[in-house]
Motif scaffolding. Structure first.
Motif, PDB file in Angstrom:
ATOM      1  N   UNK A   1      25.659  15.615  -3.667  1.00 49.58           N
ATOM      2  CA  UNK A   1      24.619  16.544  -4.097  1.00 49.58           C
ATOM      3  C   UNK A   1      24.396  16.472  -5.603  1.00 49.58           C
ATOM      4  N   UNK A   2      25.484  16.293  -6.353  1.00 48.54           N
ATOM      5  CA  UNK A   2      25.334  16.121  -7.790  1.00 48.54           C
ATOM      6  C   UNK A   2      24.567  14.861  -8.130  1.00 48.54           C
ATOM      7  N   UNK A   3      24.864  13.777  -7.421  1.00 50.02           N
ATOM      8  CA  UNK A   3      24.127  12.531  -7.632  1.00 50.02           C
ATOM      9  C   UNK A   3      22.661  12.701  -7.262  1.00 50.02           C
ATOM     10  N   UNK A   4      22.432  13.408  -6.148  1.00 52.14           N
ATOM     11  CA  UNK A   4      21.056  13.662  -5.732  1.00 52.14           C
ATOM     12  C   UNK A   4      20.305  14.467  -6.786  1.00 52.14           C
ATOM     13  N   UNK A   5      20.974  15.477  -7.337  1.00 50.25           N
ATOM     14  CA  UNK A   5      20.352  16.315  -8.352  1.00 50.25           C
ATOM     15  C   UNK A   5      19.886  15.488  -9.546  1.00 50.25           C
TER      16      UNK A   5
END
Length: 203
Positions: A20-24
């Motif tokens: 999710x952090x990478x997606x953000x």
């Protein structure tokens, strides 16, 4: 099934190395690109706390010329987004699935559908994509997300966009846990007439 806590869900953004952090970070890059291109009207469906849009908008040199509407059903998340919103960004606590929620804010130049497609049925994904032209001006960038666990639906979602008058700009996340897609609307203007909800969350 236990109902998901959509406030605590945001904690995964802060976990080092999380998908999710990478997606953000990927979504923020595309938001910045859209603002660099001149996007001045933005709508975000199921906006959560607005972490993908609001920090980018607040730091962008064109922020004073951008009007954004973020629609979020969870009152706690809407309050957090409202506290972080720069001037020109309006946060509405309401049902983002209703097309008429965007009356007055569309056609937009940037439409964000992040955190939606992984929580609705395939049929509702197709219905949402079919309705999106009513939120878009010709040339509008649409940023969307979908997890890439098997079966990976990202390639089919790309096909549904491209069958619906959108051209692919980019897709990220192959081989990871996240997927970020970017499509540009290439069709004609479409009036906002849809009344039925585009989707309903199933988890």
């Amino acid at each position: 099934m236990t109902e998901r806590d959509w406030v605590r869900w945001h904690d995964y953004y802060d976990q080092p190395g999380s998908s999710l952090g990478q997606r953000l970070h990927a979504v923020r890059r595309w938001v910045a690109a859209a603002l660099d291109e001149g996007a001045s009207r933005v709508v975000s469906l199921c906006a959560g706390q607005g972490r993908d849009l609001l920090p980018v908008l607040a730091a962008h040199p064109r922020r004073g010329r951008v009007r954004a509407l973020l629609d979020e059903l969870d009152e706690r998340n809407a309050a957090a987004a409202r506290a972080a919103a720069p001037e020109g960004a309006e946060v509405v606590c309401g049902d983002a699935a209703l097309p008429q929620a965007y009356a007055g804010a569309v056609p937009a130049d940037l439409v964000m559908v992040c955190g939606v497609f992984g929580n609705i049925t395939d049929g509702d994904i197709r219905r949402t994509i079919a309705t999106l032209p009513q939120l878009c001006a010709p040339g509008t960038m649409v940023i969307w997300t979908r997890g890439r666990s098997e079966p990976d639906l990202v390639p089919r979602i790309c096909d549904w966009f491209e069958d619906g008058g959108f051209e692919r700009v980019g897709v990220e996340g192959e081989g990871t846990g996240y997927g970020v897609g970017v499509h540009r609307y290439t069709g004609p203007p479409v009036p906002l007439v849809a009344q039925e909800p585009m989707f309903a969350f199933v988890r």
